[in-house]
Design a protein around this motif. Sequence first.
Motif, mmCIF file in Angstrom:
data_model
loop_
_atom_site.group_PDB
_atom_site.id
_atom_site.type_symbol
_atom_site.label_atom_id
_atom_site.label_comp_id
_atom_site.label_asym_id
_atom_site.label_seq_id
_atom_site.Cartn_x
_atom_site.Cartn_y
_atom_site.Cartn_z
ATOM 1 N N ASP B 116 35.077 40.767 54.181
ATOM 2 C CA ASP B 116 36.200 41.697 54.300
ATOM 3 C C ASP B 116 36.459 42.350 52.954
ATOM 4 O O ASP B 116 36.114 41.818 51.913
ATOM 5 C CB ASP B 116 37.447 40.941 54.749
ATOM 6 N N SER B 117 37.101 43.498 52.970
ATOM 7 C CA SER B 117 37.447 44.148 51.712
ATOM 8 C C SER B 117 38.578 43.359 51.055
ATOM 9 O O SER B 117 39.431 42.803 51.737
ATOM 10 C CB SER B 117 37.889 45.581 51.957
ATOM 11 N N PRO B 118 38.565 43.294 49.716
ATOM 12 C CA PRO B 118 39.603 42.527 49.013
ATOM 13 C C PRO B 118 41.004 42.989 49.368
ATOM 14 O O PRO B 118 41.918 42.157 49.499
ATOM 15 C CB PRO B 118 39.294 42.803 47.540
ATOM 16 N N ASP B 119 41.189 44.299 49.550
ATOM 17 C CA ASP B 119 42.532 44.793 49.842
ATOM 18 C C ASP B 119 43.030 44.267 51.181
ATOM 19 O O ASP B 119 44.185 43.878 51.334
ATOM 20 C CB ASP B 119 42.530 46.326 49.841
ATOM 21 N N GLU B 120 42.122 44.240 52.149
ATOM 22 C CA GLU B 120 42.478 43.743 53.473
ATOM 23 C C GLU B 120 42.877 42.267 53.395
ATOM 24 O O GLU B 120 43.873 41.847 53.985
ATOM 25 C CB GLU B 120 41.235 43.906 54.352
ATOM 26 N N LEU B 121 42.098 41.491 52.593
ATOM 27 C CA LEU B 121 42.387 40.067 52.459
ATOM 28 C C LEU B 121 43.739 39.849 51.790
ATOM 29 O O LEU B 121 44.516 38.992 52.195
ATOM 30 C CB LEU B 121 41.300 39.406 51.620
ATOM 31 N N LEU B 122 44.016 40.641 50.754
ATOM 32 C CA LEU B 122 45.279 40.471 50.046
ATOM 33 C C LEU B 122 46.446 40.839 50.941
ATOM 34 O O LEU B 122 47.508 40.221 50.883
ATOM 35 C CB LEU B 122 45.284 41.331 48.776
ATOM 36 N N ARG B 123 46.244 41.833 51.813
ATOM 37 C CA ARG B 123 47.294 42.180 52.752
ATOM 38 C C ARG B 123 47.538 41.006 53.692
ATOM 39 O O ARG B 123 48.675 40.675 54.018
ATOM 40 C CB ARG B 123 46.903 43.436 53.538
ATOM 41 N N ALA B 124 46.437 40.341 54.096
ATOM 42 C CA ALA B 124 46.558 39.232 55.038
ATOM 43 C C ALA B 124 47.361 38.067 54.456
ATOM 44 O O ALA B 124 48.035 37.349 55.191
ATOM 45 C CB ALA B 124 45.166 38.750 55.456
ATOM 46 N N VAL B 125 47.301 37.877 53.136
ATOM 47 C CA VAL B 125 48.094 36.789 52.542
ATOM 48 C C VAL B 125 49.363 37.329 51.886
ATOM 49 O O VAL B 125 50.044 36.612 51.155
ATOM 50 C CB VAL B 125 47.284 35.966 51.508
ATOM 51 N N GLY B 126 49.675 38.607 52.135
ATOM 52 C CA GLY B 126 50.923 39.176 51.648
ATOM 53 C C GLY B 126 50.968 39.397 50.152
ATOM 54 O O GLY B 126 52.020 39.322 49.540
ATOM 55 N N LEU B 127 49.815 39.649 49.548
ATOM 56 C CA LEU B 127 49.788 39.819 48.093
ATOM 57 C C LEU B 127 49.273 41.199 47.691
ATOM 58 O O LEU B 127 48.817 41.375 46.559
ATOM 59 C CB LEU B 127 48.902 38.741 47.452
ATOM 60 N N ASP B 128 49.324 42.182 48.602
ATOM 61 C CA ASP B 128 48.748 43.484 48.248
ATOM 62 C C ASP B 128 49.476 44.118 47.065
ATOM 63 O O ASP B 128 48.894 44.906 46.335
ATOM 64 C CB ASP B 128 48.707 44.428 49.456
ATOM 65 N N ASP B 129 50.747 43.754 46.860
ATOM 66 C CA ASP B 129 51.468 44.313 45.715
ATOM 67 C C ASP B 129 51.033 43.693 44.387
ATOM 68 O O ASP B 129 51.254 44.268 43.328
ATOM 69 C CB ASP B 129 52.978 44.092 45.879
ATOM 70 N N ALA B 130 50.431 42.517 44.463
ATOM 71 C CA ALA B 130 50.048 41.815 43.236
ATOM 72 C C ALA B 130 48.582 42.040 42.878
ATOM 73 O O ALA B 130 48.067 41.397 41.974
ATOM 74 C CB ALA B 130 50.307 40.317 43.395
#
Lengths: 290, 267
Positions: B116-130
């Motif tokens: 998966d793309s890193p951005d998608e993964l970070l969204r999945a764990v609620g960290l896209d802002d970080a």
Amino acid sequence: MADHALRHAPGTPAGTAPGPVPGPVSRSTPGTRRRSPLHPVVWLPTTVLLVVLGFAWSAVAEEHPYILPTLSEVGGTLVSDPLLFLGNAWATLRIALVGAVFGAGTAFVLALLMSEIPVVRRALMPLAVVLNVTPVVAITPALVVAFGFGMTPKVVVTAIITFFPVLINVTTGLRSVPVPVLHVFRTLHASRLEVLFRLRIPSSLPYTLAALRVVLPLSVVGAVVAEFVAAGSSGGLGTMIRNSAATARLDYVYAAITCLAAMGVLMLALVTAVERRLLFWHDSQQQPAT
Amino acid sequence: MTDDHIEIRGLTKRYEGGDPGRPALYDVDLDIRHRHFVSLIGPSGCGKSTLLRVIAGLESHDGGRVSLFGQTPLQMCRRKAVGLVPQTPALLPWLTVRQNVALPSKVNRRARRQGDSPDELLRAVGLDDAAHRYPHELSGGMRQRVAIARAFGLRPDVLLMDEPFSALDEFTREALQLQLLALWQSRATTVVFVTHSVHEAVTLSDRVVVMSARPGRVHEVVPVDLPRPRDREAVTGFRTNGLEQRVRASLQGAWESGAAPDDLVRR
């Protein structure tokens, strides 16, 4: 630290990130803010001490002008012929830097080889230790005989003096990788080169820079010692100190010493600036500089 | 046929310098079905972390057989089919959150595994802002979420987690458990989860493997038949309590069988 947090996350102040876990951000608390260099707490103690020492110096210099030149004499000498001092300082600095680049560079490469190939480590380490415990001052005359009065023996002395601290620190740094991180790399079947370049070398950076902090001022020591022994045609502050002392020109001696001290301070400032830039992620940069 | 599940047969593991009569793992048999969530629990010294490291290919074993969907652990690692979440987040401090999550796709490119793309993964764990922050700027819970996103990144065939929440406070731990359940629900994979919390084991798992110490072996496998997907209500209900009692009783038995004989003689 605080300026990094701002630079990398504009508009998201630390500790207010959204998400189900509003955990406190452990660092970047007000207590770790750097004080302005203009704050009296920063400059007053050193300034007071300097003034006291200056008075003591002047008292001694008035009594015994043949032991200590007055501060105004030293200052006057520096100002009267700045190009002379700059030229000699450059001659010494060049030797120190070229030697440090050779010494530290060789040490870094050998540390990489030693960490990857155990046989190289077992072969080299005893030799490196022997080289380290042999007084450099004792080797210098022999090097002058071998290489003449030019730049070569001086660079070799400086390289030898800078070699060992870098070798030891980089070797330690390359091994300072936390086991869980290594496990993650191993489950990904990362190659040895990938582990080396993506993990071990970055992990060793704090150790490498700590070594440079020690070794860059040491390289000036090496250059001056070499100049004392081989006071050759190339000049340099060491040569200048030796010749001036022989003719009892103490003002020149102390002016040259002042230049050497300034060089050391500049080198430390350089390493500190590089550390701030490269090691923003490391624990050593999370506390205010002392 | 062993291609459709994880099969461990007669696994024995001795540590050098350890008591040869009491291996770290002795004659461990275990089957883990595809896309099952299995927890390993037991008293300290029962070898649950050792078992996890053997499955991860991080340690060799002395006897028996470990087959992960018909392959050895090493073959699995070579294909980057194993995800690991260690006890500490084990992030690279000089990389941003996003770069840390992207790391598995950067190393060992020969495996050619698409994730998966890193951005998608970070969204999945609620960290896209970080995404562009560094690990030292995050709290412990956020760092562990990054580590979980990194492990899920390549959609591994098996995800191995070694007490990933043990260093967190209780509130953070429960939030992360629910988040892990949601992630696992959406990108189903086989999970082996080491824990020392009975509640955590029951909340997350399809099966709880209770192990006993000296030598480390499987004491009992307790099936957890709570409905999926599980939310906060489902994991605090009456049936959960009953299952926790059941696992606790089993652990007591495991502890007693592992405590003998030295501990008893001394008393």
